[in-house]
Design a protein around this motif. Structure first.
Motif, mmCIF file in Angstrom:
data_model
loop_
_atom_site.group_PDB
_atom_site.id
_atom_site.type_symbol
_atom_site.label_atom_id
_atom_site.label_comp_id
_atom_site.label_asym_id
_atom_site.label_seq_id
_atom_site.Cartn_x
_atom_site.Cartn_y
_atom_site.Cartn_z
ATOM 1 N N PRO A 78 0.826 -1.206 0.000
ATOM 2 C CA PRO A 78 0.000 0.000 0.000
ATOM 3 C C PRO A 78 0.863 1.260 0.000
ATOM 4 C CG PRO A 78 -0.797 -1.601 1.603
ATOM 5 C CD PRO A 78 0.523 -2.107 1.130
ATOM 6 N N PHE A 79 0.329 2.324 -0.617
ATOM 7 C CA PHE A 79 1.070 3.583 -0.648
ATOM 8 C C PHE A 79 0.104 4.763 -0.559
ATOM 9 C CE2 PHE A 79 0.208 2.254 -5.002
ATOM 10 C CZ PHE A 79 -0.303 3.409 -5.598
ATOM 11 N N GLU A 80 0.628 5.903 -0.140
ATOM 12 C CA GLU A 80 -0.191 7.105 0.013
ATOM 13 C C GLU A 80 -0.441 7.756 -1.344
ATOM 14 O OE1 GLU A 80 1.512 9.825 2.762
ATOM 15 O OE2 GLU A 80 0.919 8.656 4.534
ATOM 16 N N PHE A 81 -1.623 8.391 -1.423
ATOM 17 C CA PHE A 81 -1.981 9.102 -2.650
ATOM 18 C C PHE A 81 -2.704 10.381 -2.251
ATOM 19 C CE2 PHE A 81 -5.176 10.026 -5.964
ATOM 20 C CZ PHE A 81 -4.344 10.190 -7.063
ATOM 21 N N HIS A 82 -2.333 11.493 -2.874
ATOM 22 C CA HIS A 82 -2.973 12.774 -2.596
ATOM 23 C C HIS A 82 -4.047 13.039 -3.654
ATOM 24 C CE1 HIS A 82 -0.071 13.721 0.520
ATOM 25 N NE2 HIS A 82 0.882 13.329 -0.297
ATOM 26 N N THR A 83 -5.270 13.184 -3.210
ATOM 27 C CA THR A 83 -6.403 13.317 -4.129
ATOM 28 C C THR A 83 -6.500 14.726 -4.704
ATOM 29 O OG1 THR A 83 -8.060 14.068 -2.518
ATOM 30 C CG2 THR A 83 -7.612 11.700 -2.624
ATOM 31 N N ALA A 134 -21.937 17.089 4.052
ATOM 32 C CA ALA A 134 -20.743 17.414 3.266
ATOM 33 C C ALA A 134 -21.027 18.547 2.289
ATOM 34 C CB ALA A 134 -20.261 16.175 2.515
ATOM 35 N N LEU A 135 -22.224 18.538 1.675
ATOM 36 C CA LEU A 135 -22.595 19.619 0.774
ATOM 37 C C LEU A 135 -22.687 20.950 1.508
ATOM 38 C CD1 LEU A 135 -25.356 17.939 -1.439
ATOM 39 C CD2 LEU A 135 -23.093 18.679 -2.181
ATOM 40 N N LEU A 136 -23.306 20.919 2.679
ATOM 41 C CA LEU A 136 -23.463 22.148 3.463
ATOM 42 C C LEU A 136 -22.121 22.690 3.928
ATOM 43 C CD1 LEU A 136 -26.611 21.176 5.581
ATOM 44 C CD2 LEU A 136 -26.513 22.722 3.604
ATOM 45 N N ALA A 137 -21.186 21.790 4.217
ATOM 46 C CA ALA A 137 -19.869 22.204 4.695
ATOM 47 C C ALA A 137 -18.872 22.423 3.561
ATOM 48 C CB ALA A 137 -19.315 21.156 5.665
ATOM 49 N N ASN A 138 -19.317 22.169 2.308
ATOM 50 C CA ASN A 138 -18.460 22.320 1.126
ATOM 51 C C ASN A 138 -17.181 21.495 1.255
ATOM 52 O OD1 ASN A 138 -17.807 23.276 -1.436
ATOM 53 N ND2 ASN A 138 -16.654 25.027 -0.620
ATOM 54 N N ARG A 139 -17.356 20.239 1.622
ATOM 55 C CA ARG A 139 -16.217 19.340 1.749
ATOM 56 C C ARG A 139 -16.574 17.996 1.119
ATOM 57 N NH1 ARG A 139 -17.767 15.853 5.701
ATOM 58 N NH2 ARG A 139 -19.204 16.605 7.302
ATOM 59 N N PRO A 140 -15.566 17.160 0.798
ATOM 60 C CA PRO A 140 -15.869 15.858 0.194
ATOM 61 C C PRO A 140 -16.626 14.962 1.174
ATOM 62 C CG PRO A 140 -13.541 16.425 -0.062
ATOM 63 C CD PRO A 140 -14.122 17.398 0.920
ATOM 64 N N PRO A 141 -17.630 14.222 0.699
ATOM 65 C CA PRO A 141 -18.342 13.301 1.580
ATOM 66 C C PRO A 141 -17.482 12.115 1.952
ATOM 67 C CG PRO A 141 -19.088 13.001 -0.657
ATOM 68 C CD PRO A 141 -18.161 14.187 -0.672
ATOM 69 N N TYR A 142 -17.780 11.500 3.085
ATOM 70 C CA TYR A 142 -17.080 10.282 3.494
ATOM 71 C C TYR A 142 -17.306 9.209 2.433
ATOM 72 C CZ TYR A 142 -16.007 5.975 5.988
ATOM 73 O OH TYR A 142 -15.491 4.753 6.330
ATOM 74 N N THR A 202 -16.710 10.841 -8.029
ATOM 75 C CA THR A 202 -18.126 10.896 -7.671
ATOM 76 C C THR A 202 -18.509 9.619 -6.936
ATOM 77 O OG1 THR A 202 -20.334 11.426 -8.531
ATOM 78 C CG2 THR A 202 -19.048 9.820 -9.771
ATOM 79 N N LEU A 203 -19.757 9.553 -6.478
ATOM 80 C CA LEU A 203 -20.231 8.434 -5.656
ATOM 81 C C LEU A 203 -21.121 7.522 -6.498
ATOM 82 C CD1 LEU A 203 -21.159 10.528 -2.480
ATOM 83 C CD2 LEU A 203 -19.125 9.094 -2.766
ATOM 84 N N ILE A 204 -20.514 6.533 -7.132
ATOM 85 C CA ILE A 204 -21.242 5.653 -8.049
ATOM 86 C C ILE A 204 -22.332 4.854 -7.338
ATOM 87 C CG2 ILE A 204 -21.048 3.725 -9.654
ATOM 88 C CD1 ILE A 204 -19.808 6.284 -10.689
ATOM 89 N N ILE A 205 -21.999 4.259 -6.196
ATOM 90 C CA ILE A 205 -22.967 3.422 -5.479
ATOM 91 C C ILE A 205 -24.168 4.239 -5.038
ATOM 92 C CG2 ILE A 205 -23.340 1.988 -3.432
ATOM 93 C CD1 ILE A 205 -21.652 0.696 -5.640
ATOM 94 N N GLN A 206 -23.915 5.450 -4.557
ATOM 95 C CA GLN A 206 -25.015 6.296 -4.120
ATOM 96 C C GLN A 206 -25.894 6.711 -5.299
ATOM 97 O OE1 GLN A 206 -21.958 6.384 -2.917
ATOM 98 N NE2 GLN A 206 -22.378 5.861 -0.788
#
Length: 283
Positions: free
Chosen positions: A25-30, A173-181, A188-192
């Motif tokens: 495993p390795f770190e990745f910056h989104t 997350a939308l209200l806080a303008n941050r990425p959702p968990y 994007t959130l395919i499952i949702q």
């Protein structure tokens, strides 16, 4: 088409479970400035550790439940069994949902074309399975003892739970303008999308139509129940595998999804036991 789905899914899911490969495993910056851990080995090399754990759990459920269920349904279907037709449509819905999510959401890997093939094969097999149904006469083949309202209420609960679970994650997350968990390294959130756009409306619609004893209600409920318990079973397996991988899991979801799985299996068995077969079909 169903035989092709079963064969190809056996290969793809088998690779997901058993091919570990080399790497760490390795770190990745989104793109959104967050740091996530990428799996770094196996079929799901470019997935995050969390999503890889979920994908592997999905593959296990496909191997141990999805494929055997599909084969059993196919055998019954070929014998002219109405139960087989209903079970086949519901199981194909599981494969359609699963490989739609992999096709659109999984990080590109060596079985990408197999995902696309499974998606399209499942889609057209599902459509063809629906075309074999004599919809207007379906209510005649269900016993008056079928607990229609109990099943309908259960589907309303499932739909409501998924609705509030996902909106409860996305809304703040939308209200806080941050990425959702759960967004992690993805865009994007395919499952949702699939759950909020298809599963939730299908649960509410099928429950309502069954409550009103409409012919389409009996078909849709059969599909949603089979798809429902396989979905919640897969999510339950995901929660276990995520925990084993060291990923934090919501305790409420760990309790609710196995509970919905057990109830869903019971409701599915009850539904199928209250089906009377056409003349000449296996009882």
């Amino acid at each position: 088409l169903t035989s092709l789905v079963a064969t190809l899914a056996l290969i793809v899911a088998g690779l997901g479970v058993f091919w570990r490969g080399e790497g760490q495993p390795f770190e990745f910056h989104t793109l959104r400035g967050e740091t996530v851990i990428i799996q770094g080995h196996g079929l799901y090399y470019y997935e995050t550790v969390s999503v890889a754990a979920q994908a592997i759990a999905q593959d296990v459920v496909t191997l141990l439940v999805g494929i055997p269920l599909l084969v059993a349904a196919m055998i019954l279907f070929r014998k002219g069994s109405l139960r087989g037709k209903l079970l086949l449509a519901g199981t194909l819905a599981y494969f359609l949902y699963t490989y739609a999510s992999f096709s659109f959401g999984a990080a590109y890997n060596v079985v990408f074309l197999a995902y696309v093939a499974l998606f399209t094969l499942s889609l057209f097999a599902f459509i063809l399975a629906l075309m074999t149904m004599d919809i207007p006469t379906l209510p005649e083949h269900f016993s008056p003892r079928l607990p229609r309202r109990a099943i309908a209420v259960f589907l309303f609960v499932v739909g409501g739970f998924l609705l509030f679970a996902w909106l409860g994650r996305i809304g703040p997350a939308l209200l806080a303008n941050r990425p959702p968990y759960g967004l992690e390294s993805y865009t994007t959130l395919i499952i949702q999308v699939l759950d909020l756009g298809l599963i939730v409306p299908s649960a509410f619609l099928s429950g309502t139509l069954l409550w009103k004893q409409r012919p389409w209600g009996y078909l849709l409920v059969s599909i949603v129940l089979v798809k429902g318990f396989t979905l919640t079973l897969a999510v339950s397996a995901m929660a276990v595998n995520m925990t084993l991988a060291g990923v934090q899991v919501n305790i409420g979801e760990m309790i609710m999804f196995p509970l919905l799985t057990l109830i869903g299996i019971g409701m599915t068995v009850t539904l199928l036991r209250n089906v009377s077969e056409p003349a000449g079909a296996p009882a």
